[in-house]
Design a protein around this motif. Structure first.
Motif, PDB file in Angstrom:
ATOM      1  N   ASN A 199      60.292  14.332   7.024  1.00 56.32           N
ATOM      2  CA  ASN A 199      59.243  15.122   7.662  1.00 56.32           C
ATOM      3  C   ASN A 199      58.884  16.351   6.828  1.00 56.32           C
ATOM      4  OD1 ASN A 199      58.743  17.624   9.768  1.00 56.32           O
ATOM      5  ND2 ASN A 199      57.681  15.750  10.381  1.00 56.32           N
ATOM      6  N   VAL A 200      59.901  17.043   6.324  1.00 58.07           N
ATOM      7  CA  VAL A 200      59.661  18.229   5.506  1.00 58.07           C
ATOM      8  C   VAL A 200      58.940  17.848   4.206  1.00 58.07           C
ATOM      9  CG1 VAL A 200      60.776  20.062   4.174  1.00 58.07           C
ATOM     10  CG2 VAL A 200      61.607  19.496   6.469  1.00 58.07           C
ATOM     11  N   ALA A 201      59.411  16.777   3.547  1.00 53.41           N
ATOM     12  CA  ALA A 201      58.814  16.364   2.278  1.00 53.41           C
ATOM     13  C   ALA A 201      57.367  15.939   2.464  1.00 53.41           C
ATOM     14  CB  ALA A 201      59.628  15.221   1.670  1.00 53.41           C
ATOM     15  N   VAL A 202      57.074  15.211   3.539  1.00 49.77           N
ATOM     16  CA  VAL A 202      55.698  14.780   3.799  1.00 49.77           C
ATOM     17  C   VAL A 202      54.799  15.992   4.031  1.00 49.77           C
ATOM     18  CG1 VAL A 202      54.226  13.648   5.512  1.00 49.77           C
ATOM     19  CG2 VAL A 202      56.265  12.492   4.664  1.00 49.77           C
ATOM     20  N   THR A 203      55.259  16.927   4.840  1.00 45.57           N
ATOM     21  CA  THR A 203      54.458  18.110   5.153  1.00 45.57           C
ATOM     22  C   THR A 203      54.181  18.956   3.914  1.00 45.57           C
ATOM     23  OG1 THR A 203      55.425  18.161   7.379  1.00 45.57           O
ATOM     24  CG2 THR A 203      54.326  20.158   6.600  1.00 45.57           C
ATOM     25  N   VAL A 204      55.216  19.202   3.127  1.00 46.19           N
ATOM     26  CA  VAL A 204      55.066  20.033   1.933  1.00 46.19           C
ATOM     27  C   VAL A 204      54.146  19.360   0.911  1.00 46.19           C
ATOM     28  CG1 VAL A 204      56.289  20.982  -0.066  1.00 46.19           C
ATOM     29  CG2 VAL A 204      57.279  21.199   2.228  1.00 46.19           C
ATOM     30  N   THR A 205      54.319  18.058   0.718  1.00 53.29           N
ATOM     31  CA  THR A 205      53.494  17.350  -0.263  1.00 53.29           C
ATOM     32  C   THR A 205      52.029  17.318   0.163  1.00 53.29           C
ATOM     33  OG1 THR A 205      55.404  15.951  -0.781  1.00 53.29           O
ATOM     34  CG2 THR A 205      53.264  15.227  -1.588  1.00 53.29           C
ATOM     35  N   LYS A 206      51.769  17.101   1.441  1.00 56.28           N
ATOM     36  CA  LYS A 206      50.390  17.095   1.930  1.00 56.28           C
ATOM     37  C   LYS A 206      49.704  18.429   1.648  1.00 56.28           C
ATOM     38  CE  LYS A 206      50.735  13.759   5.774  1.00 56.28           C
ATOM     39  NZ  LYS A 206      49.554  12.935   5.496  1.00 56.28           N
ATOM     40  N   GLU A 231      35.121   7.812   7.730  1.00 51.83           N
ATOM     41  CA  GLU A 231      34.912   6.865   8.830  1.00 51.83           C
ATOM     42  C   GLU A 231      36.219   6.257   9.329  1.00 51.83           C
ATOM     43  OE1 GLU A 231      32.106   3.973   7.528  1.00 51.83           O
ATOM     44  OE2 GLU A 231      30.547   5.452   7.070  1.00 51.83           O
ATOM     45  N   SER A 232      37.235   7.104   9.524  1.00 54.46           N
ATOM     46  CA  SER A 232      38.509   6.625  10.050  1.00 54.46           C
ATOM     47  C   SER A 232      38.334   6.124  11.481  1.00 54.46           C
ATOM     48  CB  SER A 232      39.547   7.743  10.015  1.00 54.46           C
ATOM     49  OG  SER A 232      40.751   7.328  10.620  1.00 54.46           O
ATOM     50  N   LEU A 233      39.068   5.055  11.841  1.00 46.07           N
ATOM     51  CA  LEU A 233      38.972   4.455  13.176  1.00 46.07           C
ATOM     52  C   LEU A 233      39.984   5.049  14.144  1.00 46.07           C
ATOM     53  CD1 LEU A 233      38.510   0.714  12.148  1.00 46.07           C
ATOM     54  CD2 LEU A 233      36.768   2.429  12.635  1.00 46.07           C
ATOM     55  N   VAL A 234      40.805   5.977  13.699  1.00 49.61           N
ATOM     56  CA  VAL A 234      41.762   6.656  14.573  1.00 49.61           C
ATOM     57  C   VAL A 234      41.684   8.151  14.299  1.00 49.61           C
ATOM     58  CG1 VAL A 234      43.385   4.744  14.817  1.00 49.61           C
ATOM     59  CG2 VAL A 234      43.581   6.279  12.860  1.00 49.61           C
ATOM     60  N   THR A 235      42.188   8.917  15.237  1.00 46.02           N
ATOM     61  CA  THR A 235      42.214  10.370  15.075  1.00 46.02           C
ATOM     62  C   THR A 235      43.262  10.739  14.032  1.00 46.02           C
ATOM     63  OG1 THR A 235      41.581  10.661  17.387  1.00 46.02           O
ATOM     64  CG2 THR A 235      42.519  12.566  16.249  1.00 46.02           C
ATOM     65  N   THR A 236      42.866  11.513  13.050  1.00 46.07           N
ATOM     66  CA  THR A 236      43.782  11.916  11.988  1.00 46.07           C
ATOM     67  C   THR A 236      43.832  13.431  11.894  1.00 46.07           C
ATOM     68  OG1 THR A 236      41.994  11.780  10.358  1.00 46.07           O
ATOM     69  CG2 THR A 236      43.370   9.826  10.648  1.00 46.07           C
ATOM     70  N   ALA A 237      44.961  13.908  11.391  1.00 38.41           N
ATOM     71  CA  ALA A 237      45.136  15.346  11.196  1.00 38.41           C
ATOM     72  C   ALA A 237      45.863  15.577   9.890  1.00 38.41           C
ATOM     73  CB  ALA A 237      45.922  15.950  12.358  1.00 38.41           C
ATOM     74  N   GLY A 238      45.505  16.621   9.182  1.00 39.69           N
ATOM     75  CA  GLY A 238      46.168  16.940   7.922  1.00 39.69           C
ATOM     76  C   GLY A 238      45.594  16.175   6.759  1.00 39.69           C
ATOM     77  N   ASP A 239      46.237  16.299   5.629  1.00 44.20           N
ATOM     78  CA  ASP A 239      45.763  15.683   4.393  1.00 44.20           C
ATOM     79  C   ASP A 239      46.283  14.250   4.277  1.00 44.20           C
ATOM     80  OD1 ASP A 239      44.437  18.102   3.398  1.00 44.20           O
ATOM     81  OD2 ASP A 239      46.478  18.905   3.278  1.00 44.20           O
ATOM     82  N   ALA A 240      45.849  13.591   3.205  1.00 47.78           N
ATOM     83  CA  ALA A 240      46.093  12.153   3.114  1.00 47.78           C
ATOM     84  C   ALA A 240      47.435  11.800   2.483  1.00 47.78           C
ATOM     85  CB  ALA A 240      44.969  11.487   2.322  1.00 47.78           C
TER      86      ALA A 240
END
Length: 518
Positions: free
Chosen positions: A404-411, A421-430
């Motif tokens: 979780n920490v690594a994903v957050t920091v890298t984003k 045109e995403s088909l779901v609600t997204t938040a944050g970077d890719a």
């Protein structure tokens, strides 16, 4: 002609004369060997080698002519070295170093080159392994006597690979002749593939990285570096041979001592006793007695039980995962351009768009959501704590937190935008995909439950977990929530964290248990 060329010419004539003179009495193998030696000496004596183009200029011309196709050339040669036994003729390090040199010149990128060499070297090992498995003992027993491979020696080889096959594959990757033959012999000796492949992955990864980086760093002096590397590999092979000889001699010390005692009065052995006995009693034996307990202490704590296979497997998974993650981090374009396959897979998903599949993907993608995986870890932790498996519980909990920490920091560091045109609600970077990274938790749980608690058969639960992780990643692309590179980077990050944590805990546990028993 130089003095060396004159000597080579004389040696070529003498070798050829000997082969012709003894032609009828020589075996086929000795005829072929003598002919090859005579031809090699003749070529050297002709001075052709001294007229070869400068290696740096030759590599520069190849890089300019091939461009991106250099990747394919180096990768194919890495495969053929063991997959087609080309390593018996030409060492693969030269081509790999040349690839690193071309990367150092800026014609290609280093990390993708390492990845391609790594994959192709593993595929070459696997091909050679299964050729050996297919031909098997029958082939070796039929053709082995030509090169002094008897039935008794085959049994010794099989016993050796059963005990030391992994180490041979790993260390042998850095010794030319062993590298070319070890996978074939491992397959023909009956070594299980699951015991072969982790060592091949780790060895090929180290081999590809070391020699690509050497070429990349010292690309301005390729000819000198290639010469030094050749000397280093030869020295490494000699060192390994000496160590193996010492170990074998130590294990058979009583037999050796008995033989010397039986031949003590022999004229050639008597001086050895006169000189060697005082040295052995005064120096060698005290040194052996002093260091033996420390050597045993280290060996017992580094190789208890099946630690070698488990540790190497985890290191292989962690190394591959970390490499995939680092490659995508380094290759993400500052201009936010998609990497290879990103656009292609999104276009494929658009062509396969169906309402029913979209609904199914929205359900599947929740299996990689952080709350879902958190619940999975909590349930697995309760079961593990009830069975007093605290180390495995620590791997799951700490692994999820670090992921979780690594994903957050890298984003936040890369700030990569998501597909439109995403088909779901997204938040944050890719980058990276958090869902793909968290989905690796399913695999970690499956491995722990099957390997440690043995609640179900290994294949069933692990197959389901792999399917979940793959389906979660595919759903993120299908729903246009992520690019392919985001998903691959997430998988790599999650696998690296859980595997490396597992390796650390495995070593610590064995050291602690050995300490309690000693």
């Amino acid at each position: 002609m130089s003095a060396r060329e004159i000597v080579a010419a004389v040696a070529a004539v003498l070798t050829a004369a000997y082969v012709v003179w003894r032609w009828r009495k020589l075996s086929f193998e000795r005829k072929a060997l003598g002919t090859v030696i005579a031809l090699a000496l003749a070529v050297y004596a002709s001075g052709v080698l001294s007229e070869l183009p400068d290696p740096k200029q030759l590599i520069g011309d190849i890089a300019e002519a091939l461009g991106p196709w250099t990747y394919a050339l180096v990768a194919v040669m890495a495969f053929l070295e063991t997959g087609a036994f080309v390593g018996l003729v030409a060492p693969g390090e030269t081509v790999v170093i040349a690839g690193g040199v071309i990367a150092g010149q800026g014609e290609i990128s280093l990390l993708p080159l390492i990845g391609l060499v790594w994959v192709c070297a593993v595929l070459g090992d696997t091909t050679s392994f299964y050729i050996g498995r297919r031909l098997g003992r029958n082939f070796l027993e039929k053709h082995g006597p030509r090169v002094k491979i008897t039935h008794e020696r085959l049994e010794q080889v099989e016993g050796y690979f059963d005990r030391h096959g992994g180490k041979t594959i790993l260390i042998g990757r850095f010794i030319g002749l062993v590298r070319a033959l070890a996978p074939f012999i491992a397959g023909s000796s009956g070594l299980a593939y699951r015991r072969f492949i982790p060592y091949s992955i780790v060895g090929c990864g180290l081999w590809a990285t070391i020699f690509c980086v050497i070429g990349y760093v010292f690309w301005r002096s390729f000819d000198r570096v290639a010469h030094l590397v050749g000397q280093a590999i030869f020295g490494f092979g000699v060192t390994v041979a000496v160590i193996v000889g010492i170990v074998v001699a130590y294990r058979r010390r009583r037999e050796i001592a008995a033989w010397f005692e039986a031949h003590r009065r022999h004229p050639l052995v008597r001086p050895l006793f006169a000189i060697g006995a005082p040295i052995y009693r005064g120096i060698v034996r005290p040194v052996i007695r002093f260091f033996t307990p420390y050597i045993r202490f280290v060996v017992d704590r580094l190789t208890p039980g099946e630690l070698g296979l488990e540790l190497t497997t985890l290191a292989a998974i962690g190394g591959v995962g970390l490499f995939v993650f680092v490659v995508y981090v380094s290759e993400l374009d500052p201009g936010l351009q998609p990497t290879p396959f990103d656009t292609d897979l999104l276009d494929l998903a658009d062509r396969l768009r169906m309402d029913m599949l979209v609904d199914a993907a929205k359900i599947v993608t929740h299996l990689g959501a952080f709350p879902t995986v958190l619940g999975l870890v909590a349930a697995a932790s309760i079961l593990l704590i009830a069975r007093r498996r605290y180390a495995e519980t620590l791997v799951l909990v700490v692994g999820l937190v670090l992921t979780n920490v690594a994903v957050t920091v890298t984003k936040e560091a890369l700030d990569r935008p998501r597909p439109t045109e995403s088909l779901v609600t997204t938040a944050g970077d890719a980058f990276p995909s958090g869902h793909a990274a968290y989905a690796m938790t399913w695999i970690a749980v499956a491995v722990i439950l099957t390997r440690r608690l043995r609640l179900v058969t290994t294949g069933t639960l692990l197959f389901i977990a792999l399917g979940i992780a793959a389906a979660v990643g595919a759903s993120r692309i299908y729903l246009r929530a992520h690019w392919w590179s985001d998903v691959a980077g997430g998988w790599g990050l999650g696998a690296a964290i859980f595997a490396l944590l597992g390796a650390i805990v495995l070593v610590v546990e064995h050291i602690r248990h050995n300490g309690e028993r000693s």
